[in-house]
Write a protein that holds these residues in place. Structure first.
Motif, mmCIF file in Angstrom:
data_model
loop_
_atom_site.group_PDB
_atom_site.id
_atom_site.type_symbol
_atom_site.label_atom_id
_atom_site.label_comp_id
_atom_site.label_asym_id
_atom_site.label_seq_id
_atom_site.Cartn_x
_atom_site.Cartn_y
_atom_site.Cartn_z
ATOM 1 N N PRO A 182 -10.609 -12.655 -4.792
ATOM 2 C CA PRO A 182 -9.552 -12.522 -5.795
ATOM 3 C C PRO A 182 -9.544 -13.682 -6.778
ATOM 4 O O PRO A 182 -9.839 -14.821 -6.418
ATOM 5 C CB PRO A 182 -8.277 -12.499 -4.962
ATOM 6 C CG PRO A 182 -8.696 -12.007 -3.630
ATOM 7 C CD PRO A 182 -10.079 -12.554 -3.442
ATOM 8 N N ARG A 183 -9.210 -13.387 -8.015
ATOM 9 C CA ARG A 183 -9.174 -14.395 -9.072
ATOM 10 C C ARG A 183 -7.818 -15.076 -9.106
ATOM 11 O O ARG A 183 -6.784 -14.424 -9.049
ATOM 12 C CB ARG A 183 -9.461 -13.738 -10.420
ATOM 13 C CG ARG A 183 -10.879 -13.227 -10.576
ATOM 14 C CD ARG A 183 -11.031 -12.347 -11.797
ATOM 15 N NE ARG A 183 -10.361 -12.908 -12.979
ATOM 16 C CZ ARG A 183 -10.229 -12.232 -14.122
ATOM 17 N NH1 ARG A 183 -10.699 -10.999 -14.224
ATOM 18 N NH2 ARG A 183 -9.630 -12.788 -15.152
ATOM 19 N N ASP A 184 -7.820 -16.401 -9.222
ATOM 20 C CA ASP A 184 -6.579 -17.159 -9.216
ATOM 21 C C ASP A 184 -5.726 -16.915 -10.457
ATOM 22 O O ASP A 184 -4.531 -17.197 -10.447
ATOM 23 C CB ASP A 184 -6.884 -18.654 -9.087
ATOM 24 C CG ASP A 184 -7.417 -19.012 -7.710
ATOM 25 O OD1 ASP A 184 -7.134 -18.255 -6.757
ATOM 26 O OD2 ASP A 184 -8.118 -20.029 -7.582
ATOM 27 N N ASP A 185 -6.332 -16.399 -11.528
ATOM 28 C CA ASP A 185 -5.562 -16.195 -12.758
ATOM 29 C C ASP A 185 -4.857 -14.839 -12.771
ATOM 30 O O ASP A 185 -4.210 -14.478 -13.756
ATOM 31 C CB ASP A 185 -6.466 -16.321 -13.986
ATOM 32 C CG ASP A 185 -7.553 -15.255 -14.041
ATOM 33 O OD1 ASP A 185 -7.834 -14.642 -12.981
ATOM 34 O OD2 ASP A 185 -8.112 -15.032 -15.123
ATOM 35 N N GLN A 186 -4.963 -14.086 -11.690
ATOM 36 C CA GLN A 186 -4.314 -12.778 -11.587
ATOM 37 C C GLN A 186 -2.998 -12.892 -10.825
ATOM 38 O O GLN A 186 -2.931 -13.549 -9.780
ATOM 39 C CB GLN A 186 -5.226 -11.784 -10.856
ATOM 40 C CG GLN A 186 -6.525 -11.480 -11.569
ATOM 41 C CD GLN A 186 -6.300 -10.615 -12.790
ATOM 42 O OE1 GLN A 186 -5.560 -9.653 -12.749
ATOM 43 N NE2 GLN A 186 -6.938 -10.981 -13.891
ATOM 44 N N ALA A 187 -1.944 -12.267 -11.330
ATOM 45 C CA ALA A 187 -0.673 -12.227 -10.600
ATOM 46 C C ALA A 187 -0.869 -11.412 -9.323
ATOM 47 O O ALA A 187 -1.493 -10.347 -9.346
ATOM 48 C CB ALA A 187 0.414 -11.608 -11.467
ATOM 49 N N PRO A 188 -0.361 -11.886 -8.196
ATOM 50 C CA PRO A 188 -0.642 -11.217 -6.917
ATOM 51 C C PRO A 188 0.234 -9.995 -6.664
ATOM 52 O O PRO A 188 1.228 -9.756 -7.344
ATOM 53 C CB PRO A 188 -0.333 -12.305 -5.892
ATOM 54 C CG PRO A 188 0.729 -13.123 -6.537
ATOM 55 C CD PRO A 188 0.400 -13.125 -8.011
ATOM 56 N N VAL A 189 -0.158 -9.238 -5.661
ATOM 57 C CA VAL A 189 0.646 -8.152 -5.101
ATOM 58 C C VAL A 189 1.096 -8.615 -3.719
ATOM 59 O O VAL A 189 0.298 -9.176 -2.962
ATOM 60 C CB VAL A 189 -0.164 -6.842 -4.992
ATOM 61 C CG1 VAL A 189 0.664 -5.751 -4.317
ATOM 62 C CG2 VAL A 189 -0.630 -6.389 -6.368
ATOM 63 N N LEU A 190 2.366 -8.395 -3.391
ATOM 64 C CA LEU A 190 2.903 -8.773 -2.082
ATOM 65 C C LEU A 190 3.015 -7.546 -1.187
ATOM 66 O O LEU A 190 3.417 -6.478 -1.654
ATOM 67 C CB LEU A 190 4.280 -9.420 -2.230
ATOM 68 C CG LEU A 190 4.410 -10.613 -3.161
ATOM 69 C CD1 LEU A 190 5.828 -11.155 -3.123
ATOM 70 C CD2 LEU A 190 3.410 -11.697 -2.813
ATOM 71 N N PHE A 191 2.676 -7.720 0.084
ATOM 72 C CA PHE A 191 2.785 -6.655 1.080
ATOM 73 C C PHE A 191 3.746 -7.101 2.181
ATOM 74 O O PHE A 191 3.674 -8.227 2.659
ATOM 75 C CB PHE A 191 1.414 -6.335 1.692
ATOM 76 C CG PHE A 191 0.508 -5.575 0.776
ATOM 77 C CD1 PHE A 191 0.348 -4.202 0.895
ATOM 78 C CD2 PHE A 191 -0.196 -6.233 -0.228
ATOM 79 C CE1 PHE A 191 -0.477 -3.495 0.042
ATOM 80 C CE2 PHE A 191 -1.030 -5.532 -1.091
ATOM 81 C CZ PHE A 191 -1.169 -4.164 -0.957
ATOM 82 N N PHE A 192 4.645 -6.186 2.585
ATOM 83 C CA PHE A 192 5.629 -6.514 3.621
ATOM 84 C C PHE A 192 5.882 -5.285 4.475
ATOM 85 O O PHE A 192 6.281 -4.232 3.972
ATOM 86 C CB PHE A 192 6.930 -6.982 2.965
ATOM 87 C CG PHE A 192 7.979 -7.440 3.936
ATOM 88 C CD1 PHE A 192 7.672 -8.216 5.039
ATOM 89 C CD2 PHE A 192 9.313 -7.102 3.721
ATOM 90 C CE1 PHE A 192 8.652 -8.646 5.927
ATOM 91 C CE2 PHE A 192 10.312 -7.530 4.594
ATOM 92 C CZ PHE A 192 9.972 -8.305 5.693
ATOM 93 N N ASN A 193 5.664 -5.410 5.791
ATOM 94 C CA ASN A 193 5.895 -4.279 6.687
ATOM 95 C C ASN A 193 6.360 -4.750 8.066
ATOM 96 O O ASN A 193 5.695 -4.555 9.064
ATOM 97 C CB ASN A 193 4.648 -3.387 6.792
ATOM 98 C CG ASN A 193 3.444 -4.125 7.376
ATOM 99 O OD1 ASN A 193 3.488 -5.329 7.573
ATOM 100 N ND2 ASN A 193 2.389 -3.402 7.653
ATOM 101 N N ALA A 194 7.534 -5.336 8.105
ATOM 102 C CA ALA A 194 8.079 -5.851 9.361
ATOM 103 C C ALA A 194 8.589 -4.755 10.292
ATOM 104 O O ALA A 194 8.915 -5.039 11.437
ATOM 105 C CB ALA A 194 9.225 -6.821 9.061
ATOM 106 N N SER A 195 8.661 -3.512 9.833
ATOM 107 C CA SER A 195 9.265 -2.443 10.645
ATOM 108 C C SER A 195 8.275 -1.363 11.066
ATOM 109 O O SER A 195 8.677 -0.244 11.379
ATOM 110 C CB SER A 195 10.419 -1.798 9.859
ATOM 111 O OG SER A 195 11.388 -2.750 9.530
ATOM 112 N N THR A 196 7.000 -1.685 11.083
ATOM 113 C CA THR A 196 6.033 -0.658 11.489
ATOM 114 C C THR A 196 5.070 -1.109 12.579
ATOM 115 O O THR A 196 4.255 -0.332 13.035
ATOM 116 C CB THR A 196 5.237 -0.151 10.265
ATOM 117 O OG1 THR A 196 4.400 0.922 10.673
ATOM 118 C CG2 THR A 196 4.386 -1.245 9.668
#
Length: 200
Positions: free
Chosen positions: A1-15
């Motif tokens: 991944p390129r550092d100049d790209q805004a990231p995507v966050l993943f969250f799945n505490a209930s699965t």
């Protein structure tokens, strides 16, 4: 991944807790696809960040503590440190929320808001699922469990706010979006105008 790209966050505490469920696998595969397209993908990972989580609630013994050791141990092996953002409990918020909710009945807690977030409303679907009943009883066990969910949700909301401030993501991806951990993260993100994708 390129550092100049805004990231995507993943969250799945209930699965998932201690094994890779189907929905947790979908989330992981999606994150790999995002990283494969050279966009950073970070995992929001609970590190004992809740007094009680929905998936860790034992409906027959609602007061039983969640299985944090098994969950955090599995997370450590599943997500690379470089892309992991830990979600912990904010002791100050936990204490303040617990004081505010002392003596509240089920109706009052169901309508409780914290910093303009309708946490009572956001916690009810998970409470109903965990207790395996739609019509909730206003008894001590139900109130105690909802109180744990609410104070955890208050703490979690501020943790998510800080992560969004720090990482400035382009989007958030959550499992389901109805259980309170993901519902809170979704509400915080949407309040900022951040796109949110839910999956199940």
């Amino acid at each position: 991944p390129r550092d100049d790209q805004a990231p995507v966050l993943f969250f799945n505490a209930s699965t998932r807790i201690h094994h890779l469920s189907l929905n947790a696998a979908f989330s992981l595969l999606a994150s790999w696809a995002v990283r494969g397209s050279r966009v950073p993908a970070y995992y929001l990972v609970c590190q004992r960040g809740m007094q009680q989580c929905v998936l860790g609630t034992d409906w027959a013994q609602p007061g039983k503590p969640p299985p944090c050791d098994r969950c955090t141990g599995y997370s450590a092996g599943l997500f690379p440190d470089r892309w992991t953002v830990e979600l912990n409990q904010d002791a100050g918020i936990i204490e303040a929320a617990a004081r505010e909710l002392t003596g509240a009945d089920l109706e009052a807690m169901s309508g409780w808001t914290y910093q303009d977030l309708p946490l009572g409303t956001l916690c009810l679907p998970g409470l109903r699922w965990a207790l395996r009943r739609h019509h909730l009883q206003d008894d001590a066990a139900t109130r105690a469990l909802l109180r744990q969910y609410l104070i955890s949700a208050a703490s979690l909301s501020q943790q998510v706010e800080r992560v969004l401030d720090r990482l400035q993501p382009r989007a958030l991806v959550v499992f389901n979006g109805l259980m309170y951990p993901e519902a809170v993260a979704r509400a915080v993100a949407r309040r900022r105008g951040l796109p949110v994708v839910t999956h199940e």
